[in-house]
Write an enzyme that holds these catalytic residues in place. Structure first.
Site, PDB file in Angstrom:
ATOM      1  N   CYS A   1     -64.643 -40.955  16.786  1.00 49.62           N
ATOM      2  CA  CYS A   1     -63.508 -41.803  17.295  1.00 49.62           C
ATOM      3  C   CYS A   1     -63.204 -43.130  16.220  1.00 49.62           C
ATOM      4  CB  CYS A   1     -63.732 -42.407  18.557  1.00 49.62           C
ATOM      5  SG  CYS A   1     -65.524 -43.079  18.748  1.00 49.62           S
TER       6      CYS A   1
ATOM      7  N   HIS B   1     -66.300 -45.695  22.929  1.00 51.53           N
ATOM      8  CA  HIS B   1     -65.298 -45.110  22.312  1.00 51.53           C
ATOM      9  C   HIS B   1     -64.499 -46.307  21.755  1.00 51.53           C
ATOM     10  CE1 HIS B   1     -62.412 -41.940  21.743  1.00 51.53           C
ATOM     11  NE2 HIS B   1     -61.374 -42.439  22.475  1.00 51.53           N
TER      12      HIS B   1
ATOM     13  N   ASP C   1     -54.352 -42.861  21.198  1.00 47.95           N
ATOM     14  CA  ASP C   1     -55.877 -42.674  20.977  1.00 47.95           C
ATOM     15  C   ASP C   1     -55.896 -41.257  19.799  1.00 47.95           C
ATOM     16  OD1 ASP C   1     -58.624 -41.730  20.801  1.00 47.95           O
ATOM     17  OD2 ASP C   1     -58.824 -41.583  23.130  1.00 47.95           O
TER      18      ASP C   1
END
Lengths: 673, 314, 318
Positions: A423, A467, A483
């Site tokens: 991420c 995250h 995202d």
């Protein structure tokens, strides 16, 4: 001249005070055991040379008790003590810190037994052992440690009985029974004290804190540095929602926002303006929740995306994050609320705009060019962002926890080179590209996903749920979450990750449209883990975070409007004496006599006595029932079979079979008059 | 200061105690005080609670609370260990002054529980410890020093215990109804004194003695064990005493009046020595004190009679 | 029930059979059911019975009717002060015709012997009878002759204060398993007694209810009756109470305790049970203990009342 014979005596009585000697069997091992029990948890937290020393000293005493080694002379003991103190000082540079102090206590405590020769030494060791036990709680306060406390008290009490017994260790069972019953009786008393003992709102004086750094989310994101990400199962925080979790699996919990990028790492902006009043216009779908945050030694708090209100003691920032005034060093519980349809002021200040567009002066030229090229093709900001996401999805981008180390122009080498990462790589690349295209963007670090614990009705967020994602400012619409990690094609997610118990990103679920392809089988392991976490959560809620405020809240719930110190003391003493009295009655009560048959029969008689038939002292069982039936013939069908079974068990057979005894108990239990 | 209070306590105890043959230890007559170790534990608990408050450490609080609870419960346990114990005064064999009298105290229980590590004695420093399993009895010899002849009454007896946790000390002072006969201290008189000792009166007929074997007769209680014909007894012919005769010359009559010139107690000590010596050398002897005359004879019973007379002589 | 199967192989007195026995006896001996039951229990336990009462209360009748219902051979010996041991046991008499001594058995050679007014005979004669009862055999001039089986002695005795009697000594009383008193009949029964026909005529009509073989089998069963630990505890409690009581010179001896259990076993068997329950002990306790316990004589209450209060204060175990 003496008239009596020696055989009149069962055994010659022991003269003097034999209890003062430690030579009775089992006394030294008992003391060793009680030392070992309290030192054991410490050994995990102290430097290994100290653990080793402590073990060596205990071993020495054990060997001395077996007469393999002599006990050290006094001068050697003094020498050893001084040497240990010096070593601790040299190692820690102090003797007053937590580790240093506890190290010193542990060594001194173990050395004490080497010079113990007297009853009073033994008692000193035992009483100090309780104190040593407490020092262990400075390192660990989990429920396992609580359970260990009870076990340790049990062992130490049994040792204390051995020390106080004339013949030392005679029957292990009876000594354990003694200490076990005391402990069982002590637990309710302990609970009364725990609830009502007056607590101070803060510590008496400030203490130096430990040096170890917190784990989890750090205050910078540098995607290039990380060669592999180790997933930790440690709990970051737990959440219980007042009215159930918001729909959807993808809860995004914002922690901190990073705006400054220097080419290598993202950092939070320098001077965020504090906004006192929320810029909220309206909204629907309010969610109230309570977060129990594990100490992370940082100031930021985690709130569900689109937060509306946060804890009053924390400061609110313009980027919708909250921070406490001091780092969170103890478990922190706070209430907050978020709103799904939060509408924020779409306006953005020029300073903010500038900061969210800033890029380092040079470097990552290919990426800048690529972004500029993209800009020329897309006028619409949203389309541009979507194009980047579809690129990620279309092209050979992989999700992995073992990305290659990136050097120099990290964005370039990721975007055009390795194309492997997690991420942080994707989020920072997206933010960079968007900014290069002239759209304000920033990074958000937090947690996503979480695990629901049905046993305790709360959500757990672990460190493995950490995250990072990107927020993009769209003109007229404000900040929007993007995202990029969710855009990776599922088949490019490394296979081992799919089968991994510790899935890092739950966005995968979202991406494949709620299909349960990746749902792990509900294993025993997982259930166990959830149950243990439930214990953990209850332990946190009812034991560890029980403080002055909880106490007051509880008292108010009990109906005391104005809880004050005097009330607390009254309640504490009253409750304590009440429970103590009950325990005392239990201890001095005559034990019920007889076997299982007799007990069942007594229950039978009690039931009949309630119907008005008191069994006479000298009345035989058959006569008794005959008398009852004479007056209440309708009872015959119910009581005669029971009575007959009882008489047979009691008088007919030499040894009644267990199943018959059980049947009698069952019949008596079911008897309803 | 400590001694002052102890003396006060003993005076008060003495007023309270009624001497009886049997006592049951119960709430009324058992005292309980924290022991030194109890205070030590209390100090540790306070330390733990301060640390707990300061570190806001709830596990440390729990430790402190569980210790407090156990401390209070241990009071019950310690008390229960002594309660229900029954003390019975047994006999005490006569001793000579200066020897230690051993009073026998038999202990039993009214409860089905055992009593462990209990000490019995006349003072805290001289306790005899024992374990008593449920349903058993125990007998303890409680020694008591003797100084002068006469009846020695059993002094207060202390029952104490710290079992099982050592945090409290329970104790009970009791007065048991028992007494011990103390004979005068035997003192060997010098030869000049011995010369005064009267021989048997002018009785010329043969009297029982040890010199010449005379014959057998059935055992009569009181015969000296030395007279018993053990060979015959071993052959299961029953108890018989061998009879001896001796000439009248070696029989003695000890008189207090012979020693009128010395202190009464010294004279009695001398007589005591003479009586014991005569018995040991198998001689026939009698005793004459003011107002008491014990005819000549021999044997354990005779000796005991003589010694009792000496012990109780006003 | 599975519990019973394990042990129940005993032949017990069926309720019906007992009822028949009681009824048959009751026709002749009116209103004495309790005593009748005790007498039968005593017979089953192979013990001997002592009936103590004033003359004319129906002691002899009871003995006779028992003999009849069980079909036993019956002999009656009237004890008098001039009765000699040989008059009971028998003796060798020179038969001139055969030219040698021939043994002439005495009245004791019967299955049921009624020793009437046993306390009128001299102690010597009494002890001859009691020895024979105990040993179940008679030894005359070196020759031992067994007595018939079953052998059941019912001795009757007038209360000791009557003139010209030799009260049985304690040690001899112990030989009787049970002792019963008949007492005056209740009014209604007395009326029947006075109005009705002669008892002796009635006796003729009684048919045996149980055969000798059946009786012997039952006697053999008594010792197989189960006595549980709990019951033994109860009996021991009760025996201890008699020993602790200030009312009696001595408590029950161990032999007395054994007798109590034996009688209770017979009582249980008589009531169709293969095991003893506390009620059995309670029923026979007075009959077993009253003649074995000697009153210390300083108490206001009678021994009988003492024994009853003792029964009422002994706790039945749970």
């Amino acid at each position: 001249m003496r008239g009596y014979q020696a055989r009149d005596f069962q055994a010659s009585p022991v003269t003097g005070d034999p209890l003062l000697s430690l030579d009775r069997p089992g006394v030294i091992p008992a003391l060793l055991l009680s030392q070992l029990v309290v030192l054991l948890p410490l050994l995990f937290y102290l430097p290994s040379w100290i653990s080793f020393t402590v073990c060596a000293v205990l071993m020495w005493r054990l060997l001395a008790a077996r007469q393999v080694l002599p006990l050290p002379p006094r001068w050697l003991l003094v020498l050893l003590t001084l040497a240990a103190a010096t070593a601790v000082f040299l190692y820690f540079g102090t003797i007053s810190g937590r580790e240093a102090g506890v190290s010193l206590v542990a060594i001194m405590f173990s050395l004490k037994l080497l010079e113990a020769r007297h009853y009073r030494d033994a008692l000193l060791i035992i009483s100090v052992s309780f104190f040593v036990m407490v020092t262990g709680f400075l390192f660990n306060q989990s429920w396992l440690m609580g359970a260990y406390l009870l076990a340790a008290v049990f062992v130490i009490l049994a040792c204390l009985v051995v020390v106080n017994s004339l013949r030392g260790l005679t029957g292990l069972k009876s000594m354990m029974q003694m200490s076990g019953t005391v402990l069982l009786l002590a637990i309710p008393l302990m609970m009364v004290l725990f609830v009502f003992f007056p607590r101070l709102p803060g510590p008496l004086w400030r203490l130096p804190t430990g040096q170890s750094a917190g784990s989890g989310i750090s205050d910078q994101i540098a995607p290039g540095d990380i060669a592999s990400l180790h997933l930790s199962d440690e709990v970051a925080f737990r959440v219980s929602f007042d009215d159930g979790a918001p729909p959807g699996n993808g809860q995004y919990w914002r922690g901190l926002v990073m705006t400054d990028f220097d080419g290598l790492a993202w950092r939070p902006g320098r001077d965020e303006a504090v906004i006192s009043a929320p810029p909220v216009v309206a909204g629907e779908g309010l969610v109230n929740y309570e977060v129990t945050l594990e100490p992370h030694r940082q100031r930021w708090l985690f709130l569900l995306e689109k937060p509306l209100t946060g804890p009053p003691a924390a400061r609110r920032y313009g980027d919708l994050t909250w921070q406490t005034l001091r780092p969170v060093r103890e478990k922190l519980k706070y209430r907050a609320s978020s709103i799904n349809s939060l509408v924020t002021d779409p306006a953005i200040s020029p300073g903010e705009l500038e900061r969210n567009l800033a890029l380092p002066g040079s470097g990552n030229d290919r990426a800048r060019n690529w972004a500029r090229d993209l800009r020329s093709r897309h006028d619409n900001d949203q389309e541009l962002v979507e194009e980047i996401l579809s690129t990620i999805n279309r092209e050979e981008f992989y999700y992995t926890l073992q990305p290659p180390v990136l050097e120099e122009d990290i964005i370039d080498s990721f975007w055009f080179g390795s194309r492997r990462g997690f991420c942080e790589h994707y989020a920072s690349a997206l933010a960079f590209l968007v900014r290069a295209a002239g759209i304000p963007a920033r990074l958000v670090a937090g947690y996503q996903g979480g695990e629901y614990n049905p046993y305790g009705d709360y959500w757990i967020f672990r460190q493995s749920d950490a995250h990072a994602w990107t927020e993009v400012y769209l003109a007229g619409k404000g900040w929007r979450r993007v995202d990029p990690t969710a855009a990776i094609a599922p088949f490019r997610v490394e296979q081992d990750l799919l089968t991994d118990q510790n899935r890092r990103d739950h966005w995968l679920d979202d991406m494949i449209g709620g299909q349960d392809l990746l749902e792990l089988p509900e294993g025993v392991w997982q259930k166990l883990r959830l149950s243990l976490d439930t214990i953990d959560a209850y332990w946190d809620r009812w034991v560890l975070s029980f403080d002055n405020e909880t106490q007051n809240g509880l008292l108010r719930a009990l109906g005391f409007e104005q809880p004050d110190l005097r009330l607390l003391i009254w309640l504490m003493c009253g409750g304590f004496l009440l429970v103590l009295g009950v325990a005392g009655i239990g201890l001095f009560r005559r034990r019920p006599e007889g076997d299982a048959i007799a007990r069942s029969y007594r229950v039978f008689c009690r039931k009949l006595a309630k119907s008005g038939f008191e069994k006479q002292l000298a009345e035989g069982p058959a006569d008794f029932v005959r008398r009852v039936i004479a007056e209440r013939p309708e009872l015959a069908g119910r009581i005669v079979p029971v009575n007959r079974l009882y008489i047979r068990l009691r008088y007919q057979t030499e040894a009644a079979r267990p199943e018959d005894i059980r049947r009698l108990r069952e019949q008596v239990r079911q008897l309803n008059l | 200061m400590k001694n002052y209070w102890r003396r006060k306590f003993h005076l008060w105890i003495d007023q309270r105690l009624v001497s009886s043959h049997e006592v049951v230890l119960k709430q009324k007559n058992i005292y309980i005080l924290p022991s030194v170790y109890g205070f030590l534990m209390a100090a540790i608990v306070i330390l733990v609670l301060i640390a707990a408050t300061n570190y806001q450490n709830n596990l440390a609080f729990l430790t402190g609370f569980v210790l407090i609870s156990i401390g209070f419960l241990s009071m019950f346990y310690t008390f229960r260990n002594l309660a229900g114990l029954v003390l019975n005064a047994g006999g005490c064999s006569p001793v000579f002054a200066g020897e230690t009298a051993s009073f026998i105290v038999s202990l039993s229980s009214v409860k089905p529980l055992g009593h462990y590590s209990v000490g019995v004695g006349t003072s805290k420093a001289a306790l005899h410890y024992f374990d008593m399993e449920p349903g058993t009895e125990y007998r303890v010899e409680v020694p008591q020093a003797t100084t002068k002849r006469g009846w020695l009454t059993f002094s207060r007896v202390l029952c104490a215990s710290r079992f099982p946790f050592g945090t409290f000390r329970v104790f009970s002072w009791q007065k048991l109804d028992a007494r011990c006969l103390v004979y005068p201290r035997p003192i060997q008189p010098d030869d000049a004194v011995l010369a005064r000792v009267g021989q048997g009166e002018g009785d010329s007929r043969e009297r029982p003695g040890v010199e010449d074997y005379w014959g057998h007769r059935g055992y009569r209680p009181g015969d000296s064990k030395r007279q018993i014909d053990w060979k015959a007894y071993a052959k299961e012919q029953g108890l018989h005493s061998r009879e001896f005769v001796e000439s009248a010359g070696s029989s003695w009559m000890f008189r207090l009046d012979d020693f009128a010139h010395v202190d009464r107690e010294l004279a009695l000590s001398w007589l005591c020595y003479l009586v014991v010596h005569a018995e040991r050398s198998n001689q026939v002897y009698g005793l004459e004190l003011t107002g008491i005359r014990i005819d000549q004879g021999r044997g354990d019973e005779h000796l005991a009679r003589c010694l009792q007379a000496l012990a109780l002589h006003p | 029930m599975s519990v019973i199967k394990a042990t129940n192989k005993l032949v017990t007195v069926q309720n019906q059979q007992l009822a028949q026995l009681i009824e048959a006896i009751g026709k002749v001996v009116l209103g004495k059911e309790a005593q009748t039951r005790l007498a039968i229990a005593c017979l089953l336990a192979r013990g001997h019975l002592l009936i103590e009462d004033l003359p004319g209360m129906g002691k002899t009748t009871l003995a006779q009717v028992i003999a009849r219902v069980f079909g036993l051979e019956f002999q009656r010996v009237q004890f008098t002060s001039d009765l000699l041991p040989a008059d009971i046991l028998g003796s060798n008499i020179f038969e001139r015709s055969q030219g040698k001594f021939v043994f002439h058995p005495g009245p004791i050679y019967a299955q049921l012997v009624l020793a009437d007014e046993v306390n009128r005979a001299t102690p010597k004669t009494q002890s001859a009878l009691l020895e024979a009862m105990e040993e179940h055999q008679v030894t005359i001039e070196g020759e031992t002759r067994p007595l018939p089986t079953p052998f059941f002695v019912i001795a009757t005795q007038n209360p000791a204060h009557q003139i010209g009697t030799y009260p049985l000594p304690e040690s001899q009383l112990d030989r009787f398993l049970l002792r019963v008193e008949l007492g005056y009949p209740q009014q209604e029964f007395e009326k029947t007694l006075l109005k009705g026909s002669d008892r002796r005529d009635l006796l003729e009509d009684i048919e045996p209810v149980m055969s000798r073989r059946e009786l012997l089998a039952l006697q053999g069963q008594v010792k197989k009756v189960t006595v549980s630990d709990t019951l033994v505890e109860y009996v021991m409690d009760m025996v201890q109470k008699t020993r602790d009581s200030a009312h009696f010179v001595h408590g029950l001896s161990p032999r007395g305790a054994i007798a109590l259990i034996r009688a209770a076993k017979a009582w249980a068997l008589l009531h169709d049970r293969s095991f003893v329950v506390p009620e059995d002990v309670q029923q026979v306790f007075e009959a077993v203990s009253l003649h074995r316990l000697q009153s210390a004589g300083h108490s206001q209450t009678s021994s009988q009342e003492q024994i009853r209060s003792l029964l009422e204060t002994t706790r039945v175990p749970d």
